[in-house]
Design a protein around this motif. Structure first.
Motif, PDB file in Angstrom:
ATOM      1  N   ALA A  13     -31.079 -85.304  29.127  1.00 36.96           N
ATOM      2  CA  ALA A  13     -29.860 -84.771  29.719  1.00 36.96           C
ATOM      3  C   ALA A  13     -28.685 -84.999  28.772  1.00 36.96           C
ATOM      4  O   ALA A  13     -28.722 -85.854  27.902  1.00 36.96           O
ATOM      5  CB  ALA A  13     -29.588 -85.438  31.054  1.00 36.96           C
ATOM      6  N   ASP A  16     -21.394 -85.167  29.595  1.00 35.38           N
ATOM      7  CA  ASP A  16     -20.247 -84.275  29.383  1.00 35.38           C
ATOM      8  C   ASP A  16     -18.966 -85.093  29.464  1.00 35.38           C
ATOM      9  O   ASP A  16     -18.516 -85.467  30.531  1.00 35.38           O
ATOM     10  CB  ASP A  16     -20.251 -83.180  30.456  1.00 35.38           C
ATOM     11  N   ILE A  19     -15.341 -83.486  31.244  1.00 32.64           N
ATOM     12  CA  ILE A  19     -15.104 -83.285  32.674  1.00 32.64           C
ATOM     13  C   ILE A  19     -14.299 -84.453  33.243  1.00 32.64           C
ATOM     14  O   ILE A  19     -14.520 -85.605  32.880  1.00 32.64           O
ATOM     15  CB  ILE A  19     -16.438 -83.132  33.426  1.00 32.64           C
ATOM     16  N   GLU A  24     -14.125 -85.229  40.117  1.00 35.77           N
ATOM     17  CA  GLU A  24     -15.434 -84.979  40.724  1.00 35.77           C
ATOM     18  C   GLU A  24     -15.743 -86.012  41.807  1.00 35.77           C
ATOM     19  O   GLU A  24     -16.325 -85.691  42.843  1.00 35.77           O
ATOM     20  CB  GLU A  24     -16.533 -85.000  39.656  1.00 35.77           C
ATOM     21  N   VAL A  48     -20.273 -87.684  33.960  1.00 40.91           N
ATOM     22  CA  VAL A  48     -20.972 -86.488  34.413  1.00 40.91           C
ATOM     23  C   VAL A  48     -22.018 -86.122  33.369  1.00 40.91           C
ATOM     24  O   VAL A  48     -21.741 -86.143  32.170  1.00 40.91           O
ATOM     25  CB  VAL A  48     -19.996 -85.316  34.633  1.00 40.91           C
ATOM     26  N   HIS A  50     -25.432 -83.321  32.439  1.00 44.68           N
ATOM     27  CA  HIS A  50     -26.088 -82.053  32.735  1.00 44.68           C
ATOM     28  C   HIS A  50     -27.570 -82.190  32.441  1.00 44.68           C
ATOM     29  O   HIS A  50     -27.965 -82.781  31.432  1.00 44.68           O
ATOM     30  CB  HIS A  50     -25.492 -80.929  31.883  1.00 44.68           C
ATOM     31  N   LYS A  52     -31.380 -79.942  32.560  1.00 45.08           N
ATOM     32  CA  LYS A  52     -32.011 -78.643  32.707  1.00 45.08           C
ATOM     33  C   LYS A  52     -33.085 -78.680  33.796  1.00 45.08           C
ATOM     34  O   LYS A  52     -33.625 -79.743  34.112  1.00 45.08           O
ATOM     35  CB  LYS A  52     -32.640 -78.215  31.375  1.00 45.08           C
ATOM     36  N   TYR A  74     -27.014 -91.317  41.428  1.00 50.01           N
ATOM     37  CA  TYR A  74     -26.701 -89.976  40.956  1.00 50.01           C
ATOM     38  C   TYR A  74     -26.307 -89.098  42.128  1.00 50.01           C
ATOM     39  O   TYR A  74     -27.048 -88.984  43.110  1.00 50.01           O
ATOM     40  CB  TYR A  74     -27.904 -89.368  40.231  1.00 50.01           C
ATOM     41  N   GLU A  78     -23.880 -79.930  41.204  1.00 49.57           N
ATOM     42  CA  GLU A  78     -24.354 -78.547  41.217  1.00 49.57           C
ATOM     43  C   GLU A  78     -25.863 -78.563  41.009  1.00 49.57           C
ATOM     44  O   GLU A  78     -26.381 -79.378  40.246  1.00 49.57           O
ATOM     45  CB  GLU A  78     -23.695 -77.717  40.106  1.00 49.57           C
ATOM     46  N   ASP A 127     -31.052 -76.032  36.974  1.00 47.43           N
ATOM     47  CA  ASP A 127     -30.131 -76.765  36.114  1.00 47.43           C
ATOM     48  C   ASP A 127     -29.168 -77.539  37.011  1.00 47.43           C
ATOM     49  O   ASP A 127     -28.680 -77.010  38.013  1.00 47.43           O
ATOM     50  CB  ASP A 127     -29.340 -75.802  35.223  1.00 47.43           C
ATOM     51  N   CYS A 128     -28.905 -78.781  36.671  1.00 44.72           N
ATOM     52  CA  CYS A 128     -28.089 -79.646  37.537  1.00 44.72           C
ATOM     53  C   CYS A 128     -26.921 -80.265  36.778  1.00 44.72           C
ATOM     54  O   CYS A 128     -27.025 -80.563  35.585  1.00 44.72           O
ATOM     55  CB  CYS A 128     -28.937 -80.788  38.116  1.00 44.72           C
ATOM     56  N   LYS A 129     -25.831 -80.426  37.510  1.00 45.16           N
ATOM     57  CA  LYS A 129     -24.716 -81.238  37.043  1.00 45.16           C
ATOM     58  C   LYS A 129     -24.635 -82.436  37.966  1.00 45.16           C
ATOM     59  O   LYS A 129     -24.605 -82.292  39.190  1.00 45.16           O
ATOM     60  CB  LYS A 129     -23.400 -80.455  37.055  1.00 45.16           C
TER      61      LYS A 129
END
Length: 250
Positions: A13, A16, A19, A24, A48, A50, A52, A74, A78, A127-129
């Motif tokens: 992962a 990011d 952000i 958030e 944060v 990301h 896949k 966690y 998204e 795909d996750c955030k």
């Protein structure tokens, strides 16, 4: 269990740093009503990331290249992920799906509360955030936030209760209860299974794909509609048209 995060190709992962983590956190229902200053203190150690689709959170410490911490909570910002357990049976069908988690839901809480948290693992369906909160600072912070801790415990209790209900119910009731549970997360006419295969949904309620399809076909007209999305027939759109009638079957 602890979570190391890698996808099916060995990729990790990606964190990011651009952000606004505190923003958030303020959006997350878990922290609803928490004072801004208190969130800022917790947010100092949050980030944060990301991931896949296909990424796995598995037991064991992550290697040097894995950007996720060994013991963290966690929150899905998204995307969707599924919680699985190893059945201990043959290799082909060893995975049993026990839950599907989507935006504003969380995982990793058992590892925070219990060192030996079993053999469950998590896989990103899309795909996750994710918002990642490091375990030790979070546990210290929770001591002064009883409302947040109670929300976490409430979610744990609800998941256990739902699991017990599924175990005790007949197959048709479990299928209907699952569709209602997923539908209740959305508003209006609900479309399911664009990402999950029928095998995935069937595994969630402990039945085979053929049994799952038969139960869907036996429901009265006007409750759900289905549409085949793949040539092999394994991926199908399930549209919940009349949620209240469906609820009566669970």
């Amino acid at each position: 269990m602890s979570y190391g995060l890698v996808d099916g190709k060995g990729n990790t992962a990606v964190a990011d740093g651009d952000i606004d983590v505190r923003l958030e956190m303020r959006r997350a229902q878990l922290f609803k009503g928490v004072a801004t200053d208190d969130l800022d203190r917790l947010g100092a150690g949050a980030r944060v990331v990301h991931a896949k689709a296909g990424t796995l959170w598995e037991g064991g410490s992550p290697d040097e290249d894995t950007p996720l911490r060994e013991s963290s909570l966690y929150i899905i910002l998204e995307g969707c992920a599924e919680v699985l357990v190893d059945s201990g049976e043959d290799e082909q069908d060893r995975e049993i799906i026990v839950a599907v988690l989507c935006a504003d839901e969380f995982f990793g809480e058992l590892r925070l509360l219990e060192e030996d948290a079993g053999s469950a693992f998590v896989r990103a369906v899309t795909d996750c955030k994710l918002l990642e909160l490091s375990g030790e600072p979070l546990l210290k912070w929770l001591k002064g936030q009883p409302k947040v801790l109670m929300r976490m415990l409430h979610v744990l209790a609800s998941r256990l209760r739902l699991s017990s209900r599924f175990t005790a119910r007949k197959a048709r009731d479990r299928v209907c209860a699952l569709l209602v549970q997923l539908a209740d997360r959305q508003t209006g006419e609900v479309e399911l299974s664009r990402m999950l295969t029928q095998k995935d949904l069937a595994a969630l309620v402990g039945v085979g794909r053929e049994t799952f399809n038969r139960i869907l076909g036996d429901l009265p007209a006007g409750v759900i509609e289905t549409e085949v999305l793949s040539q092999d027939g394994h991926r199908r759109l399930i549209k919940v048209v009349d949620r209240e009638r469906l609820r009566a079957f669970q």
